[in-house]
Write a protein that holds these residues in place. Structure first.
Motif, PDB file in Angstrom:
ATOM      1  N   GLU A 285       0.824  -1.293  -0.033  1.00 50.75           N
ATOM      2  CA  GLU A 285      -0.047  -0.034   0.042  1.00 50.75           C
ATOM      3  C   GLU A 285       0.683   1.287  -0.025  1.00 50.75           C
ATOM      4  O   GLU A 285       0.761   2.054  -0.793  1.00 50.75           O
ATOM      5  CB  GLU A 285      -0.959   0.098   1.326  1.00 50.75           C
ATOM      6  CG  GLU A 285      -1.911   1.375   1.311  1.00 50.75           C
ATOM      7  CD  GLU A 285      -2.902   1.117   2.373  1.00 50.75           C
ATOM      8  OE1 GLU A 285      -3.853   1.884   2.333  1.00 50.75           O
ATOM      9  OE2 GLU A 285      -2.625   0.388   3.457  1.00 50.75           O
ATOM     10  N   SER A 286       1.856   1.305   0.773  1.00 54.40           N
ATOM     11  CA  SER A 286       2.782   2.476   0.807  1.00 54.40           C
ATOM     12  C   SER A 286       3.405   2.843  -0.319  1.00 54.40           C
ATOM     13  O   SER A 286       3.621   3.826  -0.869  1.00 54.40           O
ATOM     14  CB  SER A 286       3.667   2.392   2.144  1.00 54.40           C
ATOM     15  OG  SER A 286       4.830   1.290   1.927  1.00 54.40           O
ATOM     16  N   LYS A 294      -3.920   5.433  -6.705  1.00 54.47           N
ATOM     17  CA  LYS A 294      -4.683   5.623  -5.426  1.00 54.47           C
ATOM     18  C   LYS A 294      -5.240   4.647  -4.490  1.00 54.47           C
ATOM     19  O   LYS A 294      -5.568   4.752  -3.521  1.00 54.47           O
ATOM     20  CB  LYS A 294      -6.106   6.325  -6.321  1.00 54.47           C
ATOM     21  CG  LYS A 294      -5.737   7.794  -6.727  1.00 54.47           C
ATOM     22  CD  LYS A 294      -6.838   8.600  -7.360  1.00 54.47           C
ATOM     23  CE  LYS A 294      -6.610   9.832  -7.793  1.00 54.47           C
ATOM     24  NZ  LYS A 294      -7.669  10.335  -8.318  1.00 54.47           N
ATOM     25  N   HIS A 295      -5.296   3.381  -5.119  1.00 51.90           N
ATOM     26  CA  HIS A 295      -5.584   2.309  -4.235  1.00 51.90           C
ATOM     27  C   HIS A 295      -4.626   1.070  -4.621  1.00 51.90           C
ATOM     28  O   HIS A 295      -4.064   0.948  -5.716  1.00 51.90           O
ATOM     29  CB  HIS A 295      -6.928   1.820  -4.969  1.00 51.90           C
ATOM     30  CG  HIS A 295      -7.965   2.779  -4.842  1.00 51.90           C
ATOM     31  ND1 HIS A 295      -8.606   3.364  -3.621  1.00 51.90           N
ATOM     32  CD2 HIS A 295      -8.662   3.650  -5.608  1.00 51.90           C
ATOM     33  CE1 HIS A 295      -9.523   4.211  -3.800  1.00 51.90           C
ATOM     34  NE2 HIS A 295      -9.341   4.431  -5.245  1.00 51.90           N
ATOM     35  N   THR A 300      -1.835  -3.624  -7.617  1.00 54.65           N
ATOM     36  CA  THR A 300      -1.524  -4.998  -7.523  1.00 54.65           C
ATOM     37  C   THR A 300      -1.948  -5.744  -8.715  1.00 54.65           C
ATOM     38  O   THR A 300      -1.350  -6.553  -9.345  1.00 54.65           O
ATOM     39  CB  THR A 300      -2.130  -5.813  -6.162  1.00 54.65           C
ATOM     40  OG1 THR A 300      -1.650  -5.356  -5.248  1.00 54.65           O
ATOM     41  CG2 THR A 300      -1.889  -7.140  -6.359  1.00 54.65           C
ATOM     42  N   ARG A 301      -3.136  -5.265  -9.151  1.00 47.15           N
ATOM     43  CA  ARG A 301      -3.721  -5.828 -10.477  1.00 47.15           C
ATOM     44  C   ARG A 301      -2.864  -5.658 -11.471  1.00 47.15           C
ATOM     45  O   ARG A 301      -2.374  -6.415 -12.364  1.00 47.15           O
ATOM     46  CB  ARG A 301      -5.198  -5.464 -10.518  1.00 47.15           C
ATOM     47  CG  ARG A 301      -6.160  -6.177  -9.734  1.00 47.15           C
ATOM     48  CD  ARG A 301      -7.630  -6.021 -10.364  1.00 47.15           C
ATOM     49  NE  ARG A 301      -7.893  -4.443 -10.518  1.00 47.15           N
ATOM     50  CZ  ARG A 301      -8.458  -3.959  -9.308  1.00 47.15           C
ATOM     51  NH1 ARG A 301      -8.591  -4.463  -8.002  1.00 47.15           N
ATOM     52  NH2 ARG A 301      -8.827  -2.661  -9.462  1.00 47.15           N
ATOM     53  N   LEU A 309       3.396 -11.704 -11.706  1.00 46.35           N
ATOM     54  CA  LEU A 309       3.194 -12.065 -10.435  1.00 46.35           C
ATOM     55  C   LEU A 309       2.754 -10.896  -9.497  1.00 46.35           C
ATOM     56  O   LEU A 309       3.103  -9.672 -10.020  1.00 46.35           O
ATOM     57  CB  LEU A 309       4.637 -12.385  -9.817  1.00 46.35           C
ATOM     58  CG  LEU A 309       5.482 -13.481 -10.299  1.00 46.35           C
ATOM     59  CD1 LEU A 309       6.809 -13.472  -9.880  1.00 46.35           C
ATOM     60  CD2 LEU A 309       4.699 -14.766  -9.891  1.00 46.35           C
ATOM     61  N   PRO A 310       2.175 -11.175  -8.535  1.00 51.68           N
ATOM     62  CA  PRO A 310       1.816  -9.952  -7.582  1.00 51.68           C
ATOM     63  C   PRO A 310       3.060  -9.247  -7.319  1.00 51.68           C
ATOM     64  O   PRO A 310       4.130  -9.825  -7.076  1.00 51.68           O
ATOM     65  CB  PRO A 310       0.994 -10.776  -6.392  1.00 51.68           C
ATOM     66  CG  PRO A 310       0.563 -11.928  -6.853  1.00 51.68           C
ATOM     67  CD  PRO A 310       1.835 -12.548  -8.089  1.00 51.68           C
ATOM     68  N   PRO A 311       3.152  -8.033  -6.736  1.00 53.12           N
ATOM     69  CA  PRO A 311       4.208  -7.454  -6.398  1.00 53.12           C
ATOM     70  C   PRO A 311       4.843  -7.829  -5.075  1.00 53.12           C
ATOM     71  O   PRO A 311       6.112  -8.027  -5.007  1.00 53.12           O
ATOM     72  CB  PRO A 311       3.721  -5.825  -6.261  1.00 53.12           C
ATOM     73  CG  PRO A 311       2.223  -6.066  -6.014  1.00 53.12           C
ATOM     74  CD  PRO A 311       1.906  -7.208  -6.801  1.00 53.12           C
ATOM     75  N   SER A 312       4.149  -8.333  -4.281  1.00 54.86           N
ATOM     76  CA  SER A 312       4.672  -9.018  -2.988  1.00 54.86           C
ATOM     77  C   SER A 312       5.571 -10.344  -3.412  1.00 54.86           C
ATOM     78  O   SER A 312       6.693 -10.306  -2.616  1.00 54.86           O
ATOM     79  CB  SER A 312       3.565  -9.183  -1.905  1.00 54.86           C
ATOM     80  OG  SER A 312       2.872 -10.113  -2.498  1.00 54.86           O
TER      81      SER A 312
END
Length: 328
Positions: A285-286, A294-295, A300-301, A309-312
């Motif tokens: 989020e940060s 904004k979100h 992530t999407r 891959l998801p960012p995490s």
């Protein structure tokens, strides 16, 4: 091709002859001159650079001397290039076509023609970026090329600042440019340089190059303001002085859109940030908010769509790979 020559490679008395060969091999045949011939052994010079497509870019640092392109050298070699010298440190003077250009502030640059005599003077120790262009790439873009030589072009505002920043950035990574992107990249370089020359001398541009300059300015504005969550195509259009409809037309010629260009810039920054060691302490989020999203869910999407891959998860894999490299 990597170019690297230094007078440190030879003994003092041979340095000036060595320098003559080095700069002539890198650019065109030139005659360096020293005010005090007896001080030639104390002369220092260094040249580093390379090639991007048909353009050669070299950083040249040297102590006080003059470089002359004489009529006899022109007749002997027949080299036919156009040059741009951009000051990085110190101060220099260029003379051609009965005009004199002084470069006294870093970023300022001057344009000159190797098919005509010219003189360049390092007043004291100075460092510059020298760019060698194929003649046709600029004569096809600038009307009245003879009128733009030996004029100091400022780098503190307008298209001169855009051209100066672009050339300096390119000069720092000349050996890292992927050959597959060299041609479209150089097309933008030619157009922005042509616009700076034309604006400075008050001559015209060929019509197609107005579009390239506007597109480069739009992309530059996006790079500078990508982290602003309120950045919009309308805001970009206002900032560079064109209509929003025309802005969409510019990006359409490259198969994209202003919104996509904003997204591309943010995702590229996220991809780079997630590979740095301190990323382990950041929440998605940060990171998303710091990059103008904004979100976090939107970030992530978009990241997963782009990189698979998801960012995490991308962060975890990148940090694990870096840890494995350190252990080897």
């Amino acid at each position: 091709m990597i170019l690297q020559r230094s007078t440190a490679e030879v003994s003092g008395p041979r340095r000036f002859d060595f320098w003559r060969e080095a700069i002539s091999d890198a650019f065109v045949d030139l005659e360096p001159r020293r005010g005090d011939p007896g001080a030639a052994e104390f002369f220092t010079g260094e040249l580093t650079g390379g090639q991007i497509g048909a353009v050669r870019m070299c950083t040249v640092a040297a102590s006080s001397h003059e470089v002359v392109r004489t009529p006899s050298l022109i007749r002997r070699t027949g080299d036919d290039f156009l040059f741009l010298s951009l000051l990085l440190d110190g101060d220099m003077v260029y003379a051609q076509d009965d005009r004199v250009a002084e470069l006294v502030r870093p970023g300022q640059f001057v344009f000159y023609d190797s098919a005509k005599p010219y003189k360049a003077a390092f007043r004291d120790s100075a460092r510059q970026l020298v760019v060698r262009f194929p003649r046709h790439e600029l004569t096809a873009r600038v009307r009245g090329i003879d009128t733009v030589t030996a004029r100091t072009i400022r780098a503190d505002s307008g298209v001169g600042a855009l051209a100066s920043g672009l050339l300096q950035s390119l000069g720092r990574c000349v050996e890292d440019v992927d050959p597959q992107v060299a041609e479209p990249l150089l097309g933008n370089v030619f157009s922005v340089v042509a616009a700076a020359l034309a604006a400075n001398a008050g001559v015209g541009l060929e019509p197609a190059d107005h579009r390239a300059v506007h597109l480069q300015r739009a992309r530059g504005y996006i790079r500078e303001h990508a982290t602003d969550a309120e950045l919009t195509p309308a805001g970009i259009a206002r900032a560079i002085g064109v209509s929003e409809r025309y802005l969409y037309t510019l990006f359409r010629t490259e198969g994209t859109s202003p919104a996509r260009a904003i997204m591309d810039e943010r995702l590229a920054r996220a991809h780079a940030a997630l590979q740095r060691p301190h990323a382990v302490h950041r929440t998605m989020e940060s990171l998303a908010l710091s990059l103008g999203f904004k979100h976090a869910a939107h970030f992530t999407r978009a990241f997963k769509d782009r990189y698979g891959l998801p960012p995490s998860r991308h962060r975890d894999q990148a940090l694990a790979a870096a840890h494995d490299r350190r252990r080897r």
